[in-house]
Write a protein that holds these residues in place. Structure first.
Motif, PDB file in Angstrom:
ATOM      1  N   GLY A 145      -0.450   3.587 -13.781  1.00  0.00           N
ATOM      2  CA  GLY A 145      -0.978   2.317 -13.297  1.00  0.00           C
ATOM      3  C   GLY A 145       0.001   1.604 -12.381  1.00  0.00           C
ATOM      4  O   GLY A 145      -0.375   1.081 -11.328  1.00  0.00           O
ATOM      5  N   SER A 146       1.298   1.631 -12.751  1.00  0.00           N
ATOM      6  CA  SER A 146       2.247   0.892 -11.925  1.00  0.00           C
ATOM      7  C   SER A 146       2.461   1.580 -10.577  1.00  0.00           C
ATOM      8  O   SER A 146       2.692   0.911  -9.564  1.00  0.00           O
ATOM      9  CB  SER A 146       3.573   0.694 -12.668  1.00  0.00           C
ATOM     10  OG  SER A 146       4.098   1.934 -13.023  1.00  0.00           O
ATOM     11  N   ILE A 147       2.345   2.916 -10.535  1.00  0.00           N
ATOM     12  CA  ILE A 147       2.489   3.612  -9.259  1.00  0.00           C
ATOM     13  C   ILE A 147       1.284   3.309  -8.358  1.00  0.00           C
ATOM     14  O   ILE A 147       1.428   3.031  -7.162  1.00  0.00           O
ATOM     15  CB  ILE A 147       2.587   5.140  -9.473  1.00  0.00           C
ATOM     16  CG1 ILE A 147       3.818   5.493 -10.295  1.00  0.00           C
ATOM     17  CG2 ILE A 147       2.631   5.866  -8.151  1.00  0.00           C
ATOM     18  CD1 ILE A 147       5.108   5.095  -9.675  1.00  0.00           C
ATOM     19  N   VAL A 148       0.088   3.354  -8.959  1.00  0.00           N
ATOM     20  CA  VAL A 148      -1.102   3.034  -8.162  1.00  0.00           C
ATOM     21  C   VAL A 148      -0.994   1.609  -7.634  1.00  0.00           C
ATOM     22  O   VAL A 148      -1.292   1.324  -6.473  1.00  0.00           O
ATOM     23  CB  VAL A 148      -2.391   3.200  -9.009  1.00  0.00           C
ATOM     24  CG1 VAL A 148      -3.601   2.690  -8.248  1.00  0.00           C
ATOM     25  CG2 VAL A 148      -2.586   4.647  -9.383  1.00  0.00           C
ATOM     26  N   HIS A 149      -0.509   0.728  -8.493  1.00  0.00           N
ATOM     27  CA  HIS A 149      -0.320  -0.657  -8.066  1.00  0.00           C
ATOM     28  C   HIS A 149       0.635  -0.736  -6.888  1.00  0.00           C
ATOM     29  O   HIS A 149       0.380  -1.400  -5.891  1.00  0.00           O
ATOM     30  CB  HIS A 149       0.209  -1.472  -9.244  1.00  0.00           C
ATOM     31  CG  HIS A 149       0.619  -2.852  -8.877  1.00  0.00           C
ATOM     32  ND1 HIS A 149      -0.288  -3.819  -8.497  1.00  0.00           N
ATOM     33  CD2 HIS A 149       1.843  -3.434  -8.792  1.00  0.00           C
ATOM     34  CE1 HIS A 149       0.353  -4.936  -8.206  1.00  0.00           C
ATOM     35  NE2 HIS A 149       1.645  -4.723  -8.378  1.00  0.00           N
ATOM     36  N   ALA A 150       1.742  -0.012  -6.977  1.00  0.00           N
ATOM     37  CA  ALA A 150       2.742  -0.080  -5.910  1.00  0.00           C
ATOM     38  C   ALA A 150       2.270   0.603  -4.633  1.00  0.00           C
ATOM     39  O   ALA A 150       2.544   0.131  -3.532  1.00  0.00           O
ATOM     40  CB  ALA A 150       4.044   0.554  -6.391  1.00  0.00           C
ATOM     41  N   LEU A 151       1.565   1.718  -4.784  1.00  0.00           N
ATOM     42  CA  LEU A 151       1.201   2.500  -3.593  1.00  0.00           C
ATOM     43  C   LEU A 151      -0.044   1.963  -2.914  1.00  0.00           C
ATOM     44  O   LEU A 151      -0.113   1.898  -1.688  1.00  0.00           O
ATOM     45  CB  LEU A 151       0.953   3.962  -3.978  1.00  0.00           C
ATOM     46  CG  LEU A 151       2.153   4.759  -4.446  1.00  0.00           C
ATOM     47  CD1 LEU A 151       1.755   6.199  -4.683  1.00  0.00           C
ATOM     48  CD2 LEU A 151       3.267   4.686  -3.419  1.00  0.00           C
ATOM     49  N   LEU A 152      -1.058   1.642  -3.698  1.00  0.00           N
ATOM     50  CA  LEU A 152      -2.342   1.287  -3.104  1.00  0.00           C
ATOM     51  C   LEU A 152      -2.649  -0.189  -3.243  1.00  0.00           C
ATOM     52  O   LEU A 152      -3.610  -0.684  -2.663  1.00  0.00           O
ATOM     53  CB  LEU A 152      -3.465   2.117  -3.751  1.00  0.00           C
ATOM     54  CG  LEU A 152      -3.263   3.634  -3.695  1.00  0.00           C
ATOM     55  CD1 LEU A 152      -4.405   4.348  -4.390  1.00  0.00           C
ATOM     56  CD2 LEU A 152      -3.137   4.121  -2.258  1.00  0.00           C
ATOM     57  N   GLY A 153      -1.858  -0.898  -4.036  1.00  0.00           N
ATOM     58  CA  GLY A 153      -2.032  -2.340  -4.136  1.00  0.00           C
ATOM     59  C   GLY A 153      -3.117  -2.783  -5.105  1.00  0.00           C
ATOM     60  O   GLY A 153      -3.435  -3.963  -5.160  1.00  0.00           O
ATOM     61  N   ALA A 194       2.116  18.626  -2.709  1.00  0.00           N
ATOM     62  CA  ALA A 194       2.635  17.292  -2.411  1.00  0.00           C
ATOM     63  C   ALA A 194       4.149  17.304  -2.241  1.00  0.00           C
ATOM     64  O   ALA A 194       4.683  16.712  -1.312  1.00  0.00           O
ATOM     65  CB  ALA A 194       2.253  16.334  -3.543  1.00  0.00           C
ATOM     66  N   LEU A 195       4.841  17.986  -3.153  1.00  0.00           N
ATOM     67  CA  LEU A 195       6.299  17.851  -3.188  1.00  0.00           C
ATOM     68  C   LEU A 195       7.026  18.843  -2.285  1.00  0.00           C
ATOM     69  O   LEU A 195       8.116  18.554  -1.801  1.00  0.00           O
ATOM     70  CB  LEU A 195       6.805  18.011  -4.632  1.00  0.00           C
ATOM     71  CG  LEU A 195       6.346  16.916  -5.591  1.00  0.00           C
ATOM     72  CD1 LEU A 195       6.912  17.149  -6.975  1.00  0.00           C
ATOM     73  CD2 LEU A 195       6.770  15.547  -5.081  1.00  0.00           C
ATOM     74  N   ALA A 201       0.467  13.682  -0.996  1.00  0.00           N
ATOM     75  CA  ALA A 201       1.584  13.346  -1.885  1.00  0.00           C
ATOM     76  C   ALA A 201       1.142  12.355  -2.951  1.00  0.00           C
ATOM     77  O   ALA A 201       1.497  12.501  -4.135  1.00  0.00           O
ATOM     78  CB  ALA A 201       2.748  12.781  -1.082  1.00  0.00           C
ATOM     79  N   ILE A 202       0.363  11.341  -2.559  1.00  0.00           N
ATOM     80  CA  ILE A 202      -0.107  10.372  -3.564  1.00  0.00           C
ATOM     81  C   ILE A 202      -1.024  11.069  -4.560  1.00  0.00           C
ATOM     82  O   ILE A 202      -0.908  10.871  -5.775  1.00  0.00           O
ATOM     83  CB  ILE A 202      -0.839   9.190  -2.884  1.00  0.00           C
ATOM     84  CG1 ILE A 202       0.124   8.454  -1.957  1.00  0.00           C
ATOM     85  CG2 ILE A 202      -1.398   8.232  -3.928  1.00  0.00           C
ATOM     86  CD1 ILE A 202      -0.524   7.356  -1.154  1.00  0.00           C
ATOM     87  N   ALA A 203      -1.937  11.913  -4.038  1.00  0.00           N
ATOM     88  CA  ALA A 203      -2.828  12.660  -4.939  1.00  0.00           C
ATOM     89  C   ALA A 203      -1.999  13.488  -5.917  1.00  0.00           C
ATOM     90  O   ALA A 203      -2.310  13.573  -7.105  1.00  0.00           O
ATOM     91  CB  ALA A 203      -3.772  13.555  -4.145  1.00  0.00           C
TER      92      ALA A 203
END
Lengths: 110, 586
Positions: free
Chosen positions: B155-163, B203-204, B371-373
């Motif tokens: 959740g925190s990554i989605v928040h940071a990446l996609l807002g 991705a990596l 990468a996000i996926a």
């Protein structure tokens, strides 16, 4: 195990109604399809899109990654075509443990 | 997806474009598609919980790796790479591969051959109720907690990446994981893990290659790290020397020991033996993947096949971290002792942000979407693995064993689905708690880690010593766990401010010592207690103890017909050889 289900060999016990190939539900087709779509999108981005050369250090990264993904995708789809999975319908029930509260399994038709 | 993308957004760490959203959305379509397709194949509880024991070894082998390649692994290991350098590889080459090979060669025949449906069930048959309850309860609780932590990170990554707001990200991610597991059970979880593995690599790998290209290849990376480590700022911030950052041994930066000798001992025994064997050989999340395979031979090969990708994972996880430390301005600043603002949490950049910031700096749109996926895939893989292992242990080991015996198979299948829903809801709450009390969560994870440490001792003694008694089983486990907790309290910081600092060890060193204490206490007490209590009759030990199990129960009668590269032992040998070579190279 007394019964072997060799995934590469078509069923020798054909009288069992259950044997069928995995068809669309072969994970290799899923992998191939997703990576292939990614590859095509990246190829298109590499050719028509913004290449962001400042970020990548002068390499058209989308293009190369796209090519690589399409190749990997072709490998998986080809592999699935050449050696399709045969799904065994019957697996040995794990009911021979005297200490286990008996699960009343439906007969799976052996 | 697009409706959600239109939500009011905060400032994002990365600027995703429509093409990136398309790539991410495609991934979710595939994930759910697998759940729907797997639904057709689930007819009874064995299908649901153990995939009908029908999967080929390469599928379970990749799932074995993927189940562990979650948020903690990817973000944590790249953070370690940025901070400590190449010695982080010990978590893979010393701390995983040998234990995985041991699981495949020595222990898997007992797990698969005895036809237990879970690791705690093996515990039950070997040691009876006491040890089983300790194992099943601690495992189930730990899975709920870890699923919550994975979900929070996601959740925190989605928040940071996609807002997206955190709560939206939590609910969407939980709903996706929930729907594919309740639909398709373990098959869906495993198939998704295999798919996730490839998306994570897609991705990596480009991220690593482009990152390396930007710093002038591996030689350029070495030069830049050497240059950085020699700077006055780095010396002031106590950055490990270039020599330590660029060589895996003796790894003082990782172990926290000053002496090179004790550092090697700590890594080999603490990490390589006690911690990693406890985790890899007895953790049902991992073992469940192997149990889902189609023969005893495939079950044994599962961790061995998994070891090959596993030994190369550090190259796409740790290297990008090291690149980020010299290429991303914020990480360089952080490493020199600064505290740059921003980061995924919004409370300042942390080493955990290395990978995200490197993505921002080197990936063009398109690859950025992949990468996000890949990151989302990794986080969902972790959570799905925890939940699918939880629902099996809950249904078979707790509900069926102690609460409602002798119901129909359909009944337990239904309980399994309900347990999945409940676990997801609990994970959402855990994630919300984690967002406000992240330290508490860290300590709880450390605590549950201690339940793993003595497990290996009990299992291995129980498998090879028929004299070991049921009482010894639960006494050894409990005392081992307690002694690990005690050492952690006496250490400098294993439980944060709760630790007393009597033993002058912090960080990983403290964990190594705590785990070793658990192992030794468990073995000693088990032996002593066994000698004064009554052992189980030998007739009940077939399939559970080496000396009482006929050889043919432990191997696949068909295996000698396969070519050498598809046989268990030669494969394990090749893997071990490769990992030794890697240790010499780096």
């Amino acid at each position: 195990m007394s019964e072997k289900h060799d995934l590469d060999a078509p069923g020798t016990d054909g009288e069992q109604e259950g044997r069928h190939t995995a068809g669309a539900f072969d994970i290799r087709n899923f992998i191939g399809a997703l990576l292939g779509l990614y590859g095509l999108i990246l190829l298109a981005m590499g050719i028509f899109g913004d290449q962001s050369l400042d970020k990548t250090g002068g390499v058209n990264a989308n293009l190369y990654a796209g090519i690589a993904l399409v190749v990997v995708s072709a490998f998986f789809i080809g592999w699935a075509r050449i050696k399709p999975i045969v799904v065994p319908e019957h697996v040995e029930p794990a009911g021979d443990d005297p200490t286990r509260p008996a699960p009343k399994r439906r007969s799976t038709g052996h | 997806m697009h409706a959600l993308a239109g939500l009011p957004t905060a400032d994002t760490l990365i600027s995703a474009e429509p093409v990136d959203y398309v790539i991410i959305a495609l991934y979710f379509v595939f994930v759910l598609g697998i759940g729907v397709m797997a639904r057709r194949a689930v007819s009874d509880s064995i299908d649901f919980f153990l995939s009908g024991r029908s999967l080929p070894a390469w599928v379970t082998g990749l799932a074995f790796i993927s189940a562990n390649l979650g948020a903690v692994e990817i973000m944590g290991m790249s953070a370690n790479g940025a901070e400590l350098g190449i010695s982080t590889v010990h978590y893979f080459w010393v701390g995983a591969i040998p234990a995985m090979l041991f699981l495949g060669v020595v222990m898997m025949p007992f797990y698969y051959g005895s036809k237990v449906r879970s690791v705690p069930e093996f515990m039950f048959r070997r040691f009876g109720t006491g040890a089983h309850l300790v194992n099943a309860l601690s495992f189930a609780l730990a899975q709920l907690l870890i699923a919550g932590v994975n979900l929070y990170l996601l959740g925190s990554i989605v928040h940071a990446l996609l807002g997206w707001p955190l709560w939206v990200a939590l609910l969407v991610a939980a709903a996706i994981v929930l729907s594919y597991i309740t639909l398709g059970g373990l098959s869906a979880a495993i198939y998704n893990e295999v798919l996730q593995f490839f998306v994570i690599v897609a991705a990596l790998l480009p991220l690593t290659l482009i990152g390396l290209h930007r710093v002038g290849g591996y030689q350029g990376l070495k030069d830049k790290i050497t240059e950085f480590a020699a700077s006055p700022a780095a010396a002031a911030a106590k950055v490990p020397s270039a020599e330590q950052q660029l060589n895996s041994w003796p790894g003082q930066a990782l172990s926290g020991f000053d002496s090179p000798f004790w550092s090697i001992v700590g890594i080999v025994f603490g990490l390589g033996f006690v911690l990693s064997f406890g985790y890899w050989t007895t953790n049902f999340v991992e073992v469940q993947r192997a149990m889902a395979s189609n023969s005893i031979s495939a079950a044994r090969k599962t961790p061995i096949i998994g070891s090959f990708p596993k030994m190369f994972v550090p190259f796409i996880v740790i290297l990008p971290g090291m690149v980020a430390a010299v290429l991303v301005p914020e990480i360089t600043q952080l490493k020199s002792g600064g505290s740059p603002p921003g980061g995924a949490s919004g409370e300042g950049v942390k080493f955990n942000d290395s990978l995200l910031l490197l993505m921002r700096d080197v990936l063009p749109n398109g690859l950025l979407g992949v990468a996000i996926a890949g990151l989302l895939a990794a986080f969902m893989a972790g959570m799905a693995a925890n939940i699918s292992a939880f629902n099996t242990v809950f249904s078979y080991d707790l509900w069926q064993r102690y609460i409602r015996k002798d119901h129909s198979d359909d009944y337990y299948l239904r309980i399994g689905r309900l347990a999945t829903v409940a676990a997801t809801v609990i994970a959402i709450f855990t994630a919300i708690v984690a967002s406000s009390f992240s330290n508490v969560m860290d300590y709880l994870q450390t605590l549950f880690g201690f339940f793993n440490a003595p497990l290996f001792a009990t299992f291995i003694l129980g498998m090879f010593w028929k004299r070991m008694t049921a009482t010894a089983g639960w006494v050894g486990l409990s005392a081992g766990t307690l002694s690990a907790v005690l050492v952690a309290f006496l250490s400098k910081d294993a439980f944060g401010s709760l630790s007393l600092g009597v033993i002058p060890l912090g960080g990983q060193g403290a964990a190594f010592v705590a785990a070793s204490a658990a192992f030794v206490v468990d073995i000693v007490l088990s032996v002593v207690v066994s000698l004064v209590t009554e052992p189980k009759p030998v007739s009940e030990l077939r399939g559970l103890v080496y000396s009482e199990t006929p050889r043919e129960d432990l191997v696949d009668p068909e295996e000698h017909k396969l070519p050498w590269f598809r046989r268990t032992l030669p494969l394990a040998g090749v893997s071990l050889g490769m990992v030794i070579v890697l240790n010499f190279l780096f």
